[in-house]
Design an enzyme around this catalytic site. Structure first.
Site, short mmCIF file in Angstrom:
data_model
loop_
_atom_site.label_atom_id
_atom_site.label_comp_id
_atom_site.label_asym_id
_atom_site.label_seq_id
_atom_site.Cartn_x
_atom_site.Cartn_y
_atom_site.Cartn_z
N GLY A 12 0.74 7.80 5.39
CA GLY A 12 2.07 7.91 4.75
C GLY A 12 3.23 7.56 5.45
CG ASN A 14 4.27 1.32 4.61
OD1 ASN A 14 5.00 0.71 4.76
ND2 ASN A 14 2.81 1.45 4.97
CG ASN A 108 0.26 -3.41 -2.67
OD1 ASN A 108 -0.09 -2.17 -2.27
ND2 ASN A 108 -1.05 -4.30 -2.38
CG HIS A 110 -1.98 -6.84 1.70
ND1 HIS A 110 -3.31 -5.96 1.70
CD2 HIS A 110 -2.60 -7.99 2.61
CE1 HIS A 110 -4.47 -6.77 1.97
NE2 HIS A 110 -4.10 -7.60 2.88
CG ASP A 151 -4.06 -7.56 -1.75
OD1 ASP A 151 -3.52 -6.37 -2.14
OD2 ASP A 151 -5.40 -7.36 -1.07
CD GLU A 181 2.18 -2.27 6.76
OE1 GLU A 181 1.99 -1.32 5.96
OE2 GLU A 181 1.38 -2.49 7.54
C1 GAR Z 1 -0.64 0.33 5.69
O1 GAR Z 1 -0.72 -0.80 6.85
C2 GAR Z 1 -0.79 -0.56 4.29
O2 GAR Z 1 -0.05 -1.91 4.35
C3 GAR Z 1 -2.23 -0.69 4.16
O3 GAR Z 1 -2.77 0.44 4.29
C4 GAR Z 1 -1.73 1.12 5.52
C5 GAR Z 1 -1.35 2.49 4.88
O4 GAR Z 1 -0.78 3.14 5.95
N1 GAR Z 1 -2.40 -1.23 2.85
C6 GAR Z 1 -3.49 -1.78 2.37
O5 GAR Z 1 -4.23 -2.39 3.18
C7 GAR Z 1 -3.52 -2.10 1.01
N2 GAR Z 1 -4.57 -3.23 0.81
P1 GAR Z 1 0.38 4.33 5.59
O6 GAR Z 1 -0.72 5.29 4.91
O7 GAR Z 1 0.78 4.87 7.10
O8 GAR Z 1 1.76 3.86 4.87
#
Ligand code: GAR
Length: 207
Positions: A12, A14, A108, A110, A151, A181
Protein backbone atom coordinates in the site's frame (compact mmCIF):
# COMPACT_ATOMS: atom_id res chain seq x y z
CA UNK A 1 -15.92 16.39 -4.53
CA UNK A 2 -15.25 13.08 -6.29
CA UNK A 3 -15.48 9.87 -4.27
CA UNK A 4 -12.47 7.61 -4.79
CA UNK A 5 -12.11 3.92 -3.96
CA UNK A 6 -8.56 2.60 -3.83
CA UNK A 7 -8.10 -1.11 -4.58
CA UNK A 8 -5.09 -2.78 -2.95
CA UNK A 9 -3.55 -6.20 -2.37
CA UNK A 10 -0.27 -5.61 -0.55
CA UNK A 11 1.99 -3.03 1.05
CA UNK A 12 0.00 0.00 0.00
CA UNK A 13 2.78 2.53 -0.61
CA UNK A 14 0.75 3.86 -3.53
CA UNK A 15 -2.30 4.14 -1.28
CA UNK A 16 -0.09 6.05 1.16
CA UNK A 17 1.02 8.42 -1.59
CA UNK A 18 -2.65 9.16 -2.38
CA UNK A 19 -3.45 9.67 1.32
CA UNK A 20 -0.44 11.99 1.73
CA UNK A 21 -1.32 14.01 -1.39
CA UNK A 22 -4.87 14.50 -0.12
CA UNK A 23 -3.61 15.47 3.35
CA UNK A 24 -1.12 18.00 2.00
CA UNK A 25 -3.71 19.50 -0.34
CA UNK A 26 -1.83 18.54 -3.52
CA UNK A 27 -4.74 16.29 -4.39
CA UNK A 28 -7.87 18.42 -4.30
CA UNK A 29 -11.60 17.77 -4.51
CA UNK A 30 -11.11 14.04 -4.00
CA UNK A 31 -12.42 12.15 -0.98
CA UNK A 32 -10.76 8.78 -0.36
CA UNK A 33 -14.07 7.14 0.48
CA UNK A 34 -12.96 3.53 0.80
CA UNK A 35 -10.16 1.02 0.44
CA UNK A 36 -11.03 -2.35 -1.13
CA UNK A 37 -8.53 -5.13 -0.44
CA UNK A 38 -8.27 -8.54 -2.08
CA UNK A 39 -6.35 -9.82 0.96
CA UNK A 40 -6.96 -9.64 4.70
CA UNK A 41 -3.22 -9.57 5.32
CA UNK A 42 -2.45 -6.51 3.20
CA UNK A 43 -0.46 -3.92 5.14
CA UNK A 44 -2.41 -1.35 3.11
CA UNK A 45 -5.34 -2.06 5.47
CA UNK A 46 -3.34 -0.66 8.39
CA UNK A 47 -2.52 2.42 6.39
CA UNK A 48 -6.24 2.90 5.69
CA UNK A 49 -7.07 2.45 9.38
CA UNK A 50 -4.45 4.97 10.44
CA UNK A 51 -5.88 7.52 8.01
CA UNK A 52 -9.45 6.80 9.19
CA UNK A 53 -10.55 5.43 5.81
CA UNK A 54 -13.13 2.61 5.86
CA UNK A 55 -11.80 -0.58 4.31
CA UNK A 56 -13.53 -3.63 2.88
CA UNK A 57 -12.01 -7.02 2.16
CA UNK A 58 -13.32 -8.77 -0.94
CA UNK A 59 -11.28 -11.95 -1.14
CA UNK A 60 -12.04 -13.97 -4.30
CA UNK A 61 -11.84 -17.34 -2.55
CA UNK A 62 -14.45 -16.29 0.04
CA UNK A 63 -17.06 -16.33 -2.73
CA UNK A 64 -18.70 -19.29 -4.49
CA UNK A 65 -18.03 -17.83 -7.89
CA UNK A 66 -16.33 -15.04 -9.74
CA UNK A 67 -19.81 -13.72 -10.46
CA UNK A 68 -20.71 -13.50 -6.74
CA UNK A 69 -17.38 -11.77 -6.00
CA UNK A 70 -18.01 -9.18 -8.73
CA UNK A 71 -21.63 -8.56 -7.73
CA UNK A 72 -20.64 -8.01 -4.08
CA UNK A 73 -18.02 -5.45 -5.07
CA UNK A 74 -20.35 -3.68 -7.50
CA UNK A 75 -23.04 -3.42 -4.82
CA UNK A 76 -20.60 -1.84 -2.37
CA UNK A 77 -19.27 0.56 -5.01
CA UNK A 78 -22.83 1.66 -5.81
CA UNK A 79 -23.84 1.94 -2.15
CA UNK A 80 -20.84 4.21 -1.49
CA UNK A 81 -21.59 6.20 -4.67
CA UNK A 82 -18.02 5.81 -5.85
CA UNK A 83 -17.02 8.01 -8.82
CA UNK A 84 -13.44 6.92 -9.41
CA UNK A 85 -11.35 3.80 -8.76
CA UNK A 86 -7.57 3.62 -8.41
CA UNK A 87 -5.94 0.20 -8.70
CA UNK A 88 -2.90 0.68 -6.46
CA UNK A 89 -1.00 -2.59 -6.48
CA UNK A 90 -4.25 -4.55 -6.97
CA UNK A 91 -3.36 -8.07 -8.06
CA UNK A 92 -6.78 -9.27 -9.24
CA UNK A 93 -7.93 -8.76 -12.83
CA UNK A 94 -10.97 -6.51 -12.77
CA UNK A 95 -14.16 -8.11 -14.07
CA UNK A 96 -15.44 -6.65 -17.39
CA UNK A 97 -18.69 -5.71 -15.64
CA UNK A 98 -16.88 -3.33 -13.31
CA UNK A 99 -14.78 -2.04 -16.23
CA UNK A 100 -17.96 -1.30 -18.19
CA UNK A 101 -19.83 0.38 -15.33
CA UNK A 102 -16.80 2.56 -14.57
CA UNK A 103 -15.61 3.18 -18.12
CA UNK A 104 -12.60 5.57 -18.17
CA UNK A 105 -13.03 6.04 -14.40
CA UNK A 106 -10.58 3.32 -13.32
CA UNK A 107 -6.84 3.99 -13.31
CA UNK A 108 -4.09 1.42 -12.78
CA UNK A 109 -0.48 2.05 -11.83
CA UNK A 110 2.04 -0.28 -13.48
CA UNK A 111 5.74 -0.33 -12.56
CA UNK A 112 7.19 -0.20 -16.09
CA UNK A 113 7.12 1.92 -19.19
CA UNK A 114 4.23 0.17 -20.99
CA UNK A 115 4.35 -1.61 -23.48
CA UNK A 116 7.59 -2.95 -21.97
CA UNK A 117 7.32 -5.53 -19.20
CA UNK A 118 3.57 -5.67 -18.89
CA UNK A 119 0.82 -8.26 -19.29
CA UNK A 120 0.71 -11.74 -17.82
CA UNK A 121 3.48 -12.52 -15.31
CA UNK A 122 4.72 -8.93 -15.18
CA UNK A 123 3.72 -7.66 -11.79
CA UNK A 124 5.49 -6.40 -8.67
CA UNK A 125 9.17 -7.30 -8.36
CA UNK A 126 9.06 -9.54 -11.49
CA UNK A 127 8.78 -6.44 -13.67
CA UNK A 128 12.11 -5.17 -12.34
CA UNK A 129 13.78 -8.59 -12.57
CA UNK A 130 12.73 -8.77 -16.22
CA UNK A 131 13.85 -5.20 -16.93
CA UNK A 132 17.33 -5.82 -15.48
CA UNK A 133 17.62 -9.20 -17.26
CA UNK A 134 16.87 -7.42 -20.56
CA UNK A 135 19.43 -4.73 -19.78
CA UNK A 136 17.22 -1.68 -20.28
CA UNK A 137 18.74 1.72 -19.52
CA UNK A 138 15.47 3.39 -18.57
CA UNK A 139 12.86 2.14 -16.12
CA UNK A 140 9.73 3.86 -14.91
CA UNK A 141 6.02 3.68 -14.33
CA UNK A 142 2.81 4.14 -16.28
CA UNK A 143 -0.74 5.08 -15.35
CA UNK A 144 -3.41 3.83 -17.71
CA UNK A 145 -7.16 3.60 -17.83
CA UNK A 146 -8.57 0.11 -17.50
CA UNK A 147 -10.03 -1.81 -20.39
CA UNK A 148 -10.77 -5.54 -20.70
CA UNK A 149 -7.12 -6.53 -21.23
CA UNK A 150 -4.17 -6.74 -18.84
CA UNK A 151 -2.17 -3.49 -18.94
CA UNK A 152 -3.60 -2.65 -22.38
CA UNK A 153 -5.77 0.40 -21.61
CA UNK A 154 -5.11 3.97 -22.81
CA UNK A 155 -1.96 5.46 -21.24
CA UNK A 156 -2.38 8.65 -19.18
CA UNK A 157 1.06 9.45 -17.71
CA UNK A 158 4.53 7.91 -17.78
CA UNK A 159 7.67 8.79 -15.91
CA UNK A 160 11.15 7.38 -16.60
CA UNK A 161 14.33 7.16 -14.53
CA UNK A 162 17.78 5.81 -15.43
CA UNK A 163 18.78 2.28 -14.44
CA UNK A 164 22.00 2.38 -12.40
CA UNK A 165 24.91 -0.06 -12.84
CA UNK A 166 24.55 -1.40 -9.32
CA UNK A 167 20.73 -1.71 -9.36
CA UNK A 168 19.13 -4.89 -8.07
CA UNK A 169 15.43 -5.62 -8.67
CA UNK A 170 14.78 -4.36 -5.13
CA UNK A 171 16.66 -1.04 -5.46
CA UNK A 172 15.13 -0.39 -8.86
CA UNK A 173 11.64 -1.16 -7.54
CA UNK A 174 12.14 1.22 -4.63
CA UNK A 175 13.26 4.11 -6.86
CA UNK A 176 10.51 3.51 -9.43
CA UNK A 177 7.94 3.55 -6.63
CA UNK A 178 9.22 6.69 -4.94
CA UNK A 179 10.29 8.74 -7.96
CA UNK A 180 7.66 7.63 -10.48
CA UNK A 181 4.62 5.75 -9.16
CA UNK A 182 3.97 7.87 -6.08
CA UNK A 183 3.99 11.00 -8.24
CA UNK A 184 2.08 10.02 -11.36
CA UNK A 185 -0.71 8.09 -9.61
CA UNK A 186 -1.99 11.05 -7.51
CA UNK A 187 -1.45 13.34 -10.55
CA UNK A 188 -3.58 11.06 -12.71
CA UNK A 189 -6.32 10.88 -10.08
CA UNK A 190 -6.37 14.69 -10.02
CA UNK A 191 -6.73 14.82 -13.82
CA UNK A 192 -9.60 12.32 -13.66
CA UNK A 193 -11.31 14.15 -10.82
CA UNK A 194 -11.06 17.40 -12.75
CA UNK A 195 -12.48 15.62 -15.83
CA UNK A 196 -9.50 16.73 -17.90
CA UNK A 197 -8.92 13.49 -19.78
CA UNK A 198 -10.17 13.06 -23.33
CA UNK A 199 -9.86 9.52 -24.64
CA UNK A 200 -9.55 8.84 -28.35
CA UNK A 201 -8.88 5.15 -28.96
CA UNK A 202 -5.57 4.36 -27.31
CA UNK A 203 -4.63 8.01 -26.91
CA UNK A 204 -5.44 10.20 -23.95
CA UNK A 205 -5.30 13.97 -24.28
CA UNK A 206 -5.12 16.32 -21.29
CA UNK A 207 -7.35 19.34 -21.74
C1 GAR B 1 3.60 -1.34 -7.17
O1 GAR B 1 4.91 -1.32 -7.66
C2 GAR B 1 2.60 -1.38 -8.32
O2 GAR B 1 2.99 -0.61 -9.41
C3 GAR B 1 2.64 -2.85 -8.68
O3 GAR B 1 2.67 -3.50 -7.43
C4 GAR B 1 3.32 -2.67 -6.45
C5 GAR B 1 2.39 -2.48 -5.27
O4 GAR B 1 3.00 -1.74 -4.26
N1 GAR B 1 1.52 -3.21 -9.47
C6 GAR B 1 1.57 -4.15 -10.42
O5 GAR B 1 2.57 -4.80 -10.67
C7 GAR B 1 0.27 -4.37 -11.17
N2 GAR B 1 0.50 -5.03 -12.40
P1 GAR B 1 2.19 -0.98 -3.13
O6 GAR B 1 1.19 -2.00 -2.56
O7 GAR B 1 3.23 -0.62 -2.12
O8 GAR B 1 1.50 0.21 -3.73
Amino acid sequence: MKKLAVFVSGGGTNLQAIIDSAASGTLKNVEITAVFSSSRKAYALERADKAGIPSFCFVPKDFDSREAFTVAMLEKLRELKIDLIALAGYMVVLDPRIVREFQYRVVNIHPSLIPSFCGKGNYGIHVHENALARGVKLAGATTHLIDDGTDTGPIVLQKAIPVLDDDTPETLQKRVMKECEHQILPETIQLMADERLVVDGNRVFIR
